[in-house]
Design an enzyme around this catalytic site. Structure first.
Site, PDB file in Angstrom:
ATOM      1  N   GLU A  11       0.848  -1.291   0.089  1.00 27.03           N
ATOM      2  CA  GLU A  11       0.022  -0.144  -0.021  1.00 27.03           C
ATOM      3  C   GLU A  11       0.828   1.369   0.043  1.00 27.03           C
ATOM      4  O   GLU A  11       1.989   1.275   0.636  1.00 27.03           O
ATOM      5  CB  GLU A  11      -0.858  -0.164   1.154  1.00 27.03           C
ATOM      6  CG  GLU A  11      -2.311   0.583   0.994  1.00 27.03           C
ATOM      7  CD  GLU A  11      -3.002  -0.080   0.245  1.00 27.03           C
ATOM      8  OE1 GLU A  11      -3.235   0.224  -0.997  1.00 27.03           O
ATOM      9  OE2 GLU A  11      -3.690  -1.305   0.468  1.00 27.03           O
ATOM     10  N   LEU A  24     -12.296  -0.100  -2.734  1.00 28.64           N
ATOM     11  CA  LEU A  24     -11.920  -1.032  -3.444  1.00 28.64           C
ATOM     12  C   LEU A  24     -11.965  -1.076  -4.897  1.00 28.64           C
ATOM     13  O   LEU A  24     -11.981  -1.525  -5.849  1.00 28.64           O
ATOM     14  CB  LEU A  24     -13.327  -2.157  -3.390  1.00 28.64           C
ATOM     15  CG  LEU A  24     -13.537  -2.559  -2.247  1.00 28.64           C
ATOM     16  CD1 LEU A  24     -14.739  -3.432  -1.889  1.00 28.64           C
ATOM     17  CD2 LEU A  24     -12.446  -3.672  -1.304  1.00 28.64           C
ATOM     18  N   SER A  25     -11.547   0.545  -5.305  1.00 27.37           N
ATOM     19  CA  SER A  25     -11.176   0.989  -6.532  1.00 27.37           C
ATOM     20  C   SER A  25     -12.466   0.928  -7.557  1.00 27.37           C
ATOM     21  O   SER A  25     -12.272   0.483  -8.801  1.00 27.37           O
ATOM     22  CB  SER A  25      -9.988   0.083  -7.124  1.00 27.37           C
ATOM     23  OG  SER A  25      -9.377   0.750  -8.094  1.00 27.37           O
ATOM     24  N   GLU A  80      -7.507   9.643 -14.510  1.00 27.76           N
ATOM     25  CA  GLU A  80      -7.572   9.775 -12.723  1.00 27.76           C
ATOM     26  C   GLU A  80      -6.453  10.966 -12.518  1.00 27.76           C
ATOM     27  O   GLU A  80      -6.613  11.907 -11.588  1.00 27.76           O
ATOM     28  CB  GLU A  80      -7.609   8.518 -12.294  1.00 27.76           C
ATOM     29  CG  GLU A  80      -7.782   8.884 -10.764  1.00 27.76           C
ATOM     30  CD  GLU A  80      -8.210   7.433  -9.983  1.00 27.76           C
ATOM     31  OE1 GLU A  80      -8.660   7.511  -8.978  1.00 27.76           O
ATOM     32  OE2 GLU A  80      -8.431   6.236 -10.625  1.00 27.76           O
ATOM     33  N   ASP A  88      -4.285   0.164  -9.545  1.00 30.44           N
ATOM     34  CA  ASP A  88      -5.687  -0.231  -9.670  1.00 30.44           C
ATOM     35  C   ASP A  88      -6.201  -0.742 -11.010  1.00 30.44           C
ATOM     36  O   ASP A  88      -6.872  -1.656 -11.228  1.00 30.44           O
ATOM     37  CB  ASP A  88      -6.672   0.650  -9.002  1.00 30.44           C
ATOM     38  CG  ASP A  88      -6.339   1.026  -7.518  1.00 30.44           C
ATOM     39  OD1 ASP A  88      -5.790   0.246  -6.692  1.00 30.44           O
ATOM     40  OD2 ASP A  88      -6.750   2.291  -7.232  1.00 30.44           O
TER      41      ASP A  88
END
Length: 374
Positions: free
Chosen positions: A34, A124-125, A159, A171
């Site tokens: 992460e 959770l994308s 994004e 992701d």
């Protein structure tokens, strides 16, 4: 569950013609790794069976229309008017994909209808799933030779540069390239992908949506990324991928030392997890402590956890789980818990008790396939 048939029917009811294609892209759970992706490190996500579905059809003009079964209203946007800031809310993600695709290809107009069973704000994308389903649909209409790796880069640019979230490419890669029964080992500097078997036999993988929604377009995520860049500069390296624990320990600034320590130790945990998955058909007892150590690092060194996540981790461990950690960018969202199958009910009950009054959603997940045409 598949949403293609009702979505195609709804598309036909709205637009008076059937869609040309329907694509579904999954959300993901990051097993471990992460905040390493934007530091050019390693990540180990897997796709799940919750996702976003997009039905699409060509238009004869250069206009993009956007509708969602989960939101009221509709967007009608000339492609030539697309620019960062022109669209907000959920529609910014598919609009951003059309804008980013237009930078490398020549897309025409399209009608898009979106459906989802992947919760927003749960870590959770859902944003990447929406981007990837849109990218595949527009690519089928206007750029059929585009590779999935190229589409992942296009979705990331949407994004980063259109929506304004400085995310890495984890992701989008997981959503597009995951294989069933496997995690995706992604080298975020080289883009190299390796499928790593992820045996959950005898294990329950629980994703606990704490119902504390996060929003990465806020300033906290960007602040952490900037802090990592400052730490790398102080260490004289291009990214924290090149840092080591000895160098990090010598950093004078205690805040930058904590941020860099998380990234360096998290990269090491990714490699330990991969080694465990490759060597053991029952990796739970090894993976669990790695997850818990990751959570402690994200909480104490990177400071992106939140009270509900900490409560879930403590409750799950107290009920016998192998390990647990927050997933996603932080500041809200979900927790991944690994437990032996016989302990799953007790762990779930303990987690619900810890979040009494919040009605947490607990999903059983398994490594699923990446995006597909329906």
């Amino acid at each position: 569950m598949p949403l293609a048939d009702p979505l195609a029917d709804r598309f036909a009811a709205v637009h008076g013609r059937p869609p040309d294609c329907v694509w579904r892209a999954p959300g993901r759970v990051n097993l471990i790794g992460e905040h390493t992706d934007h530091n050019q490190g390693w990540v180990l996500p897997f796709a799940i069976d919750l996702g976003v579905t997009v039905a699409a059809a060509r238009r004869g003009d250069r206009v993009l229309t956007l509708r969602s079964r989960q939101a009221d209203g509709a967007w009608t946007i000339p492609l030539d008017a697309l620019r960062p800031g022109a669209v907000d809310g959920w529609a910014a993600y598919p609009a951003g994909v059309a804008w980013a695709l237009g930078g490398v290809r020549e897309p025409g107009g399209a009608d898009l209808l979106v459906d989802a069973d992947l919760p927003q704000g749960a870590g959770l994308s859902s944003s990447a799933a929406l981007e990837c389903a849109t990218a595949l649909a527009l690519a089928e209409l206007y750029a059929p030779d585009a590779s999935r790796a190229e589409l992942a880069r296009i979705a990331r640019r949407a994004e980063n540069d259109f929506v304004g979230v400085p995310c890495g490419i984890m992701d989008q890669t997981a959503s597009l390239l995951a294989a069933p029964g496997h995690a995706v080992l992604l080298d975020c500097r080289t883009g190299d992908v390796e499928q790593v078997p992820l045996p959950f036999t005898g294990l329950a993988a629980l994703v606990v949506d704490t119902r504390a929604a996060h929003a990465l377009a806020g300033g906290d995520y960007a602040t952490r990324r900037a802090e990592c860049e400052r730490a790398a500069a102080a260490l004289g390296v291009a990214s924290l991928r090149e840092a080591d624990e000895a160098g990090v320990a010598a950093l004078a600034d205690p805040l930058l030392r904590r941020r860099a320590r998380h990234v360096v130790t998290e990269n090491a945990r990714v490699h330990e997890a991969v080694a465990a998955l490759r060597s053991s058909p029952a990796p739970g007892p090894v993976l669990g402590p790695l997850l818990t150590a990751s959570h402690a690092s994200l909480r104490d060194d990177f400071a992106v956890s939140w009270p509900e996540a900490d409560a879930v981790v403590e409750a799950a461990l107290g009920a016998g789980a192998h390990g647990a950690r927050m997933v996603g960018g932080g500041f809200g969202g979900s927790v991944l818990v690994l437990a032996d199958e016989p302990d799953a009910a007790a762990v779930t009950a303990a987690v619900r008790d810890a979040l009494a009054g919040r009605d947490p959603h607990v999903h059983r997940v398994a490594p699923a396939a990446g995006a597909r045409r329906l």
